[in-house]
Every structure is written in C-alpha cells, then in structure tokens.
Design a protein around this motif. Structure first.
Motif, PDB file in Angstrom:
ATOM      1  N   ALA A  77      -0.478  -8.300  -3.455  1.00  0.00           N
ATOM      2  CA  ALA A  77       0.349  -7.105  -3.636  1.00  0.00           C
ATOM      3  C   ALA A  77       0.174  -6.087  -2.512  1.00  0.00           C
ATOM      4  O   ALA A  77       1.048  -5.226  -2.321  1.00  0.00           O
ATOM      5  CB  ALA A  77       0.021  -6.444  -4.974  1.00  0.00           C
ATOM      6  N   ALA A  78      -0.934  -6.154  -1.779  1.00  0.00           N
ATOM      7  CA  ALA A  78      -1.202  -5.166  -0.723  1.00  0.00           C
ATOM      8  C   ALA A  78      -0.151  -5.254   0.374  1.00  0.00           C
ATOM      9  O   ALA A  78       0.210  -6.336   0.828  1.00  0.00           O
ATOM     10  CB  ALA A  78      -2.600  -5.393  -0.151  1.00  0.00           C
ATOM     11  N   ARG A  79       0.318  -4.112   0.809  1.00  0.00           N
ATOM     12  CA  ARG A  79       1.364  -4.061   1.832  1.00  0.00           C
ATOM     13  C   ARG A  79       0.826  -3.758   3.229  1.00  0.00           C
ATOM     14  O   ARG A  79       1.559  -3.842   4.208  1.00  0.00           O
ATOM     15  CB  ARG A  79       2.405  -2.999   1.442  1.00  0.00           C
ATOM     16  CG  ARG A  79       3.174  -3.351   0.177  1.00  0.00           C
ATOM     17  CD  ARG A  79       4.193  -2.283  -0.169  1.00  0.00           C
ATOM     18  NE  ARG A  79       3.540  -1.050  -0.602  1.00  0.00           N
ATOM     19  CZ  ARG A  79       3.151  -0.808  -1.854  1.00  0.00           C
ATOM     20  NH1 ARG A  79       3.329  -1.735  -2.783  1.00  0.00           N
ATOM     21  NH2 ARG A  79       2.590   0.337  -2.171  1.00  0.00           N
ATOM     22  N   GLY A  80      -0.426  -3.398   3.309  1.00  0.00           N
ATOM     23  CA  GLY A  80      -0.999  -3.063   4.605  1.00  0.00           C
ATOM     24  C   GLY A  80      -1.360  -4.282   5.428  1.00  0.00           C
ATOM     25  O   GLY A  80      -1.567  -5.373   4.900  1.00  0.00           O
ATOM     26  N   GLU A  81      -1.431  -4.094   6.743  1.00  0.00           N
ATOM     27  CA  GLU A  81      -1.849  -5.160   7.641  1.00  0.00           C
ATOM     28  C   GLU A  81      -3.354  -5.388   7.559  1.00  0.00           C
ATOM     29  O   GLU A  81      -3.845  -6.456   7.916  1.00  0.00           O
ATOM     30  CB  GLU A  81      -1.472  -4.803   9.078  1.00  0.00           C
ATOM     31  CG  GLU A  81       0.023  -4.615   9.299  1.00  0.00           C
ATOM     32  CD  GLU A  81       0.319  -4.104  10.698  1.00  0.00           C
ATOM     33  OE1 GLU A  81      -0.649  -3.992  11.487  1.00  0.00           O
ATOM     34  OE2 GLU A  81       1.475  -3.813  10.997  1.00  0.00           O
ATOM     35  N   VAL A  82      -4.052  -4.369   7.112  1.00  0.00           N
ATOM     36  CA  VAL A  82      -5.502  -4.420   6.967  1.00  0.00           C
ATOM     37  C   VAL A  82      -5.851  -4.080   5.521  1.00  0.00           C
ATOM     38  O   VAL A  82      -5.270  -3.160   4.937  1.00  0.00           O
ATOM     39  CB  VAL A  82      -6.193  -3.423   7.926  1.00  0.00           C
ATOM     40  CG1 VAL A  82      -7.699  -3.407   7.682  1.00  0.00           C
ATOM     41  CG2 VAL A  82      -5.884  -3.769   9.368  1.00  0.00           C
TER      42      VAL A  82
END
Length: 290
Positions: A77-82
């Motif tokens: 679910a995380a949308r960040g690149e990191v």
C-alpha cells in the motif's frame, strides 16, 4: 526535519494503542512530509481509533495474520519510493530516523538500526540475535550487526521483489536481509539504543517459538548459499565414515555396513546441497528486473 514525500513510514501494530498515542505525534512533528501508514493486525483495543484521531492512514486486517503479513500489506500500500519500517511499541525512537536516513542517502539500498548492548528485550533474545548475526556474517562474508531488527529503511522497488519470500510471522527481517545480500544490494547498519517496552506485551513466546528461532538459522543458510551449509555437514559425515572404516579395517579387517551408510549419507547430503544451490540461483535470477 522535513523529509521528501517520496518516503512512506509503515508501522505494523497489534493491540498497540498505548504506544501509538505517544509515537504518532512524535512522527507527525518530525516527518512533516512523509506518509505514515499503520497496519492494524487484527487488534482488539483502540489501535484503529488512535490512528484515526491522529489523522494517520490505517489498514486493518480482519484477524491477526502476523507481523510479516502486516509488513507485506504495508509495503503493497505504501506509495513512497522509500519505506521506513518501525515498531509501534515505542522501542524504536523517531529521532533515530535522521541518522538512518543520512546513511541511506549515501547510496545504500537498505539501512538497518542495529541494537546495541542493553537494547534487547531479554537475555534469551540477545543471545539468539547474536547467534543469528554471527552465523549470517559467516554466510555472507560481510558484517551483519543485527539480523532481526525491524527498524530499517529500504528502497520500495527492491523490497517488493522479495516479498513473496517473506513469512507471515516474526522473522521477516532475517529473510529480507539475507535476500538483499544474496542479490548483491548494499546494506548498512547504524547503531541505535532501544528502551524496553513500557506498554503492551511482546507477541513472541520464547518457549513456543524456540524451535522456530532454530529453524531461522537453517533458513539463513538456504536463503543465501545452501551448499555452504550442506558441505560442512557432508564433510563431517565423510570424515566420520573414513575414520570408522580405518578403525574397522585394522581391528576387524573389513568394510562395515556403518561405514557404507555414513559414506552414502555424506554423498546424499552433498547432492541435496548442490540441488538446493541451483534452486536458490533460480529464485534470485529475476532480482534485477523491475
């Protein structure tokens, strides 16, 4: 400190309402632009309500699936690149993120918070972690300072490549660490000090999970280089067989069935290790594909 919105913070939580009441305000003040995501692993307390009250995104499992399952849900679910992974019980201090992120920006693919002396939850946990870390260091020929720490920063794209290998239980840090080493990614460690848990209780039961901890050692070997684990065992059987044959030859002037059995076992263990090595190579063959 203001961080790029490319960063997502994933926090697995099960009945950690008390810890989140303290942790979430601290993260909100430090991580101004980061997206915070809590994965509620079937809690029966106010974990979800606390997250909603602090305006934090929360994904709820309908029943407890395990820490590893919560991590995988959050990574999907995380949308960040990191992605920054940390616990909800207050043992991972938000201010340590600054040091981990500084190391990460040097070009590493994963940076892990390595717990220092006195940071473990108990003597048995400290001893187990030390054994695991030493064994992993021998396997990868790189210094593994803390194999089981759940406080880490990773590149999301690389982490997702190995999610199918991660267990649903508590040993996900071991698996992902060895996977990164096996694929040739850069891993670094930053020393941290974690206070003892002051709220809730650990979901790890030393007696019940003792066998599972032992299996982690074998999992480390088979994830990285099975032949490196099987070859010493095979060699031990071979030398035992050779020694027993020499003994029976000079005392009984014969080649005994036990010697034959030991020699055969040695060869079988070696062949199993060889096959396992080939299977491991197939598992990691696509690790460089996006």
């Amino acid at each position: 400190m203001t961080l790029s919105p490319r960063i997502s913070i994933v926090i697995p939580a099960r009945n950690e309402a008390a810890g989140l009441r303290t942790l979430l305000p601290q993260l909100a003040g430090l991580m101004v632009d980061a997206a915070i995501l809590v994965v509620d692993d079937g809690s029966v307390d106010d974990t979800r309500a606390v997250c909603v009250a602090h305006g934090v995104e929360v994904i709820r499992h309908p029943y407890p699936k395990g820490n590893g399952a919560a991590i995988k849900t959050g990574a999907r679910a995380a949308r960040g690149e990191v992605i920054i992974f940390m616990d909800a019980d207050g043992q991972h201090k938000p201010e340590d993120i600054v040091d981990l992120l500084s190391k990460f920006e040097e070009g590493y693919d994963m940076v892990v918070g390595a717990r220092q002396t006195g940071s473990q939850a108990g003597l048995h946990r400290a001893v187990a972690n030390d054994v695991f870390s030493r064994f992993a260091t021998w396997m990868v020929k790189q210094e593994v300072e803390d194999l089981t720490s759940g406080f880490r920063i990773v590149r999301a794209s690389l982490f997702r490549q190995f999610m199918y290998l991660l267990p649903n239980g508590f040993s996900y840090p071991t698996t992902i660490t060895m996977s990164f080493f096996r694929a040739g990614h850069s891993v670094a460690y930053v020393p941290i000090h974690t206070p003892r848990r002051t709220t809730g209780k650990s979901h790890i039961q030393p007696m019940h999970d003792g066998v599972r901890f032992l299996l982690i050692i074998f999992k480390i070997g088979t994830l990285y280089s099975p032949l490196k684990l099987f070859l010493p065992v095979s060699l031990t059987f071979f030398l035992t067989a050779l020694g027993y044959y020499i003994y029976t030859y000079f005392t009984q002037h014969r080649f005994s069935n036990m010697s034959a059995l030991l020699f055969t076992t040695s060869v079988l263990i070696f062949l199993i290790g060889l096959i396992s090595e080939q299977i491991t190579m197939l598992i990691y063959r696509d690790s460089d594909q996006k």
